[in-house]
Design a protein around this motif. Structure first.
Motif, PDB file in Angstrom:
ATOM      1  N   ALA A 318       0.853  -1.188   0.000  1.00  0.00           N
ATOM      2  CA  ALA A 318       0.000   0.000   0.000  1.00  0.00           C
ATOM      3  C   ALA A 318       0.888   1.238   0.000  1.00  0.00           C
ATOM      4  O   ALA A 318       1.803   1.345   0.828  1.00  0.00           O
ATOM      5  CB  ALA A 318      -0.914   0.012   1.221  1.00  0.00           C
ATOM      6  N   LEU A 319       0.652   2.141  -0.943  1.00  0.00           N
ATOM      7  CA  LEU A 319       1.371   3.411  -1.002  1.00  0.00           C
ATOM      8  C   LEU A 319       0.530   4.472  -0.289  1.00  0.00           C
ATOM      9  O   LEU A 319      -0.609   4.739  -0.683  1.00  0.00           O
ATOM     10  CB  LEU A 319       1.614   3.814  -2.453  1.00  0.00           C
ATOM     11  CG  LEU A 319       2.151   5.236  -2.693  1.00  0.00           C
ATOM     12  CD1 LEU A 319       3.477   5.452  -1.964  1.00  0.00           C
ATOM     13  CD2 LEU A 319       2.308   5.499  -4.193  1.00  0.00           C
ATOM     14  N   LEU A 320       1.095   5.049   0.756  1.00  0.00           N
ATOM     15  CA  LEU A 320       0.433   6.105   1.508  1.00  0.00           C
ATOM     16  C   LEU A 320       1.199   7.409   1.311  1.00  0.00           C
ATOM     17  O   LEU A 320       2.404   7.400   1.030  1.00  0.00           O
ATOM     18  CB  LEU A 320       0.353   5.773   2.995  1.00  0.00           C
ATOM     19  CG  LEU A 320      -0.619   4.660   3.411  1.00  0.00           C
ATOM     20  CD1 LEU A 320      -0.053   3.281   3.119  1.00  0.00           C
ATOM     21  CD2 LEU A 320      -0.960   4.770   4.896  1.00  0.00           C
ATOM     22  N   GLU A 321       0.503   8.507   1.487  1.00  0.00           N
ATOM     23  CA  GLU A 321       1.098   9.828   1.290  1.00  0.00           C
ATOM     24  C   GLU A 321       0.874  10.674   2.530  1.00  0.00           C
ATOM     25  O   GLU A 321      -0.235  10.715   3.072  1.00  0.00           O
ATOM     26  CB  GLU A 321       0.442  10.485   0.064  1.00  0.00           C
ATOM     27  CG  GLU A 321       0.969  11.840  -0.301  1.00  0.00           C
ATOM     28  CD  GLU A 321       0.232  12.383  -1.521  1.00  0.00           C
ATOM     29  OE1 GLU A 321      -0.556  13.348  -1.355  1.00  0.00           O
ATOM     30  OE2 GLU A 321       0.416  11.835  -2.628  1.00  0.00           O
ATOM     31  N   GLY A 322       1.936  11.332   3.001  1.00  0.00           N
ATOM     32  CA  GLY A 322       1.844  12.182   4.179  1.00  0.00           C
ATOM     33  C   GLY A 322       1.555  13.625   3.813  1.00  0.00           C
ATOM     34  O   GLY A 322       0.509  13.932   3.245  1.00  0.00           O
ATOM     35  N   ARG A 323       2.504  14.521   4.043  1.00  0.00           N
ATOM     36  CA  ARG A 323       2.254  15.951   3.802  1.00  0.00           C
ATOM     37  C   ARG A 323       2.023  16.259   2.331  1.00  0.00           C
ATOM     38  O   ARG A 323       1.256  17.160   1.983  1.00  0.00           O
ATOM     39  CB  ARG A 323       3.404  16.807   4.325  1.00  0.00           C
ATOM     40  CG  ARG A 323       4.786  16.468   3.747  1.00  0.00           C
ATOM     41  CD  ARG A 323       5.820  17.498   4.163  1.00  0.00           C
ATOM     42  NE  ARG A 323       5.599  18.774   3.480  1.00  0.00           N
ATOM     43  CZ  ARG A 323       6.221  19.899   3.785  1.00  0.00           C
ATOM     44  NH1 ARG A 323       7.080  19.916   4.797  1.00  0.00           N
ATOM     45  NH2 ARG A 323       6.007  21.004   3.098  1.00  0.00           N
ATOM     46  N   ASP A 324       2.693  15.499   1.424  1.00  0.00           N
ATOM     47  CA  ASP A 324       2.490  15.673  -0.011  1.00  0.00           C
ATOM     48  C   ASP A 324       3.010  14.424  -0.710  1.00  0.00           C
ATOM     49  O   ASP A 324       3.381  13.432  -0.065  1.00  0.00           O
ATOM     50  CB  ASP A 324       3.179  16.940  -0.539  1.00  0.00           C
ATOM     51  CG  ASP A 324       4.680  16.976  -0.224  1.00  0.00           C
ATOM     52  OD1 ASP A 324       5.305  15.893  -0.154  1.00  0.00           O
ATOM     53  OD2 ASP A 324       5.230  18.087  -0.059  1.00  0.00           O
ATOM     54  N   GLU A 325       3.056  14.470  -2.069  1.00  0.00           N
ATOM     55  CA  GLU A 325       3.454  13.289  -2.832  1.00  0.00           C
ATOM     56  C   GLU A 325       4.923  12.923  -2.647  1.00  0.00           C
ATOM     57  O   GLU A 325       5.362  11.842  -3.056  1.00  0.00           O
ATOM     58  CB  GLU A 325       3.159  13.494  -4.323  1.00  0.00           C
ATOM     59  CG  GLU A 325       4.005  14.555  -5.021  1.00  0.00           C
ATOM     60  CD  GLU A 325       3.374  15.937  -4.953  1.00  0.00           C
ATOM     61  OE1 GLU A 325       3.711  16.783  -5.809  1.00  0.00           O
ATOM     62  OE2 GLU A 325       2.552  16.168  -4.044  1.00  0.00           O
ATOM     63  N   HIS A 326       5.704  13.816  -2.032  1.00  0.00           N
ATOM     64  CA  HIS A 326       7.124  13.542  -1.787  1.00  0.00           C
ATOM     65  C   HIS A 326       7.362  13.003  -0.374  1.00  0.00           C
ATOM     66  O   HIS A 326       8.508  12.921   0.075  1.00  0.00           O
ATOM     67  CB  HIS A 326       7.954  14.819  -2.009  1.00  0.00           C
ATOM     68  CG  HIS A 326       7.774  15.412  -3.369  1.00  0.00           C
ATOM     69  ND1 HIS A 326       8.136  14.755  -4.530  1.00  0.00           N
ATOM     70  CD2 HIS A 326       7.229  16.603  -3.770  1.00  0.00           C
ATOM     71  CE1 HIS A 326       7.852  15.508  -5.586  1.00  0.00           C
ATOM     72  NE2 HIS A 326       7.294  16.631  -5.147  1.00  0.00           N
ATOM     73  N   ASP A 327       6.288  12.652   0.317  1.00  0.00           N
ATOM     74  CA  ASP A 327       6.370  12.135   1.682  1.00  0.00           C
ATOM     75  C   ASP A 327       5.674  10.776   1.729  1.00  0.00           C
ATOM     76  O   ASP A 327       4.602  10.622   2.313  1.00  0.00           O
ATOM     77  CB  ASP A 327       5.698  13.133   2.638  1.00  0.00           C
ATOM     78  CG  ASP A 327       5.804  12.704   4.102  1.00  0.00           C
ATOM     79  OD1 ASP A 327       6.751  11.963   4.441  1.00  0.00           O
ATOM     80  OD2 ASP A 327       4.933  13.114   4.906  1.00  0.00           O
TER      81      ASP A 327
END
Length: 478
Positions: A318-327
């Motif tokens: 699973a690909l998750l994203e934090g503050r933005d797509e670079h996190d």
């Protein structure tokens, strides 16, 4: 869960327990192993496992096992569990890995970002006789050494080194305080130091080989440090229409967008179910880690083939994203079934197989992934899952490239690590008293390992014959 009554014995009483076990089960009891007269057909046992797996991936599993007798052994935890049920045991239990072959050890990051060496696969974990793990580990060294073309003398030495390291490490843990055992761990610096120790004990050409081992250990640790979610993003994802998504690489990686028909649900229904899964999983984490994970959102999911023995069980990333797509944060979601050891040992006290894996891992590892958790499969399926980070400085040794001296160094650290894992849950004083100071146990286990390696060769040939005859389907090179 019903609380357990805990027995508190004195040191002398624990030593007496171990010595009494030696009288009932002599250290030489594992010598002369022969397969049971009514031993099941190994191919049939594999077919029984295949029945509950993803059918399009079963040939991939067979193809990976077909590569060599060593890769075959990696997929035979069920077969060996059947063979171990009749072996001698001292009656001294510990939390077992259940599949402690030498490729199931490796490095990974602790929550404090230190690099540790430890066991790293717990799909079959269950409390049971400590000998089971020792035998699985020692036989793997014999089989791997033969696979690498080692001489009979070098194969014997490597195997005996692993068992001796376990016995001597357990003797050391028997002298330590309870908290000292709990905090014991092997860092990457200690791993490199073990390799460098080999340099100081060698002369001539062997000294050059030993220096290469130390250099390779350093490179291995450095490479592991680069393996994180950012690196995984560059390897597993592509940037499309302003966001990252997992790249399709069938049959190894298949994004969920290509599996809607398989699930029998629409895209919207599938994503609703996946988000429900995430919420259920988060509930199994402790509060601070749950809060941390809540800062991420799922942006893509894919089925991903892993390992050898696990191929065909449900496994996703699973690909998750934090503050933005670079996190990014990549999580791995693996199916948990009943342990193969539960066919012959008492059932797990955990009704949920995913929880069994997670709790076993926490018990055995010096430090575990902060995102370890579990959940039930999609609604309407009787599947169970456990979750963890996909890449968190994880790395495994390339066994097929090892020379005798390098494998001997590796055998020492694996033996120590397994002993430390058992000492956390079992009774190191009783086990050490049972094992004693002589090399009788080492020789007995090594004799078993040689005989079991012979049996593994026969099983591999039966497996290869089943593939050639068309009884089993295999796709190689995937």
């Amino acid at each position: 869960m019903t609380p357990r009554n805990v027995e508190h014995l004195s040191v002398e009483e624990r030593k007496t327990r171990g010595k009494s076990a030696r009288e009932r089960t002599p250290l030489t009891s594992l010598r002369g192993w022969v397969p049971a007269a009514d031993r099941p057909d190994p191919v049939t046992l594999l077919e029984e496992q295949d029945a509950s797996r993803e059918q399009d991936l079963v040939p991939v599993r067979h193809g990976r096992m077909l590569a060599s007798p060593f890769t075959f052994y990696r997929g035979t935890a069920k077969i060996m569990a059947q063979d171990l049920k009749d072996t001698a045991r001292a009656g001294l239990n510990a939390q077992l890995c259940g599949d402690a072959h030498l490729s199931n050890f490796g490095v990974f990051a602790s929550p404090e970002r230190s690099l540790l060496f430890d066991l790293n696969d717990f799909d079959e974990t269950l409390p049971g006789p400590f000998e089971y793990d020792v035998l699985r580990m020692s036989a793997s060294f014999t089989i791997a050494a033969r696979n690498n073309g080692f001489s009979a003398a070098d194969t014997l030495d490597v195997t005996r080194t692993a068992v001796r390291a376990y016995r001597e490490a357990m003797a050391g843990f028997a002298t330590m305080g309870t908290m000292g055992i709990w905090y014991a761990r092997m860092s990457d610096d200690e791993l490199i130091a073990a390799a460098e120790m080999a340099v100081r004990t060698q002369k001539g050409k062997q000294r050059k080989v030993a220096k290469a081992i130390g250099t390779n250990a350093q490179r291995w640790a450095e490479k592991a440090r680069t393996r994180d979610s950012v690196q995984a993003l560059s390897k597993l994802a592509e940037y499309v229409d302003g966001r990252y998504r997992i790249v399709s690489q069938p049959p190894v990686v298949v994004p969920v967008r290509e599996l809607y028909d398989t699930f029998g649900m629409s895209a919207e229904e599938t994503w609703d179910a996946l988000n429900a899964q995430l919420r259920s999983y988060r509930a199994t984490l402790q509060e601070d880690r749950r809060h941390l994970l809540e800062r991420f959102r799922v942006v893509d999911v894919a089925r991903k083939v892993v390992g050898v023995g696990s191929v065909g069980t449900r496994a996703f990333i699973a690909l998750l994203e934090g503050r933005d797509e670079h996190d990014p944060l990549f999580l791995q979601v693996k199916e948990a079934t009943a342990s193969v050891l539960e066919d012959h040992l008492p059932k797990s006290r955990y009704k949920q197989p995913g929880e069994r894996v997670v709790q076993g891992q926490r018990m055995m590892q010096a430090s575990s992934d902060i995102y370890l958790g579990w959940t039930k499969g999609l609604q309407g399926t009787n599947r169970f899952l456990y979750w963890r980070q996909l890449r968190d400085m994880k790395g495994s040794a390339v066994v097929e490239e090892m020379h005798p001296l390098g494998m001997s160094v590796y055998a020492r650290v694996c033996g120590w690590t397994l002993a430390r894992a058992h000492a956390r849950s079992g009774d190191p004083i009783a086990i050490a008293a049972y094992l004693g100071k002589s090399d009788k146990f080492d020789k007995s286990v090594t004799d078993f390992s040689e005989r079991y390696a012979d049996q593994n060769d026969r099983d591999y040939e039966a497996f290869a014959t089943a593939v050639r005859s068309g009884r089993l389907q295999a796709i190689e090179g995937v």
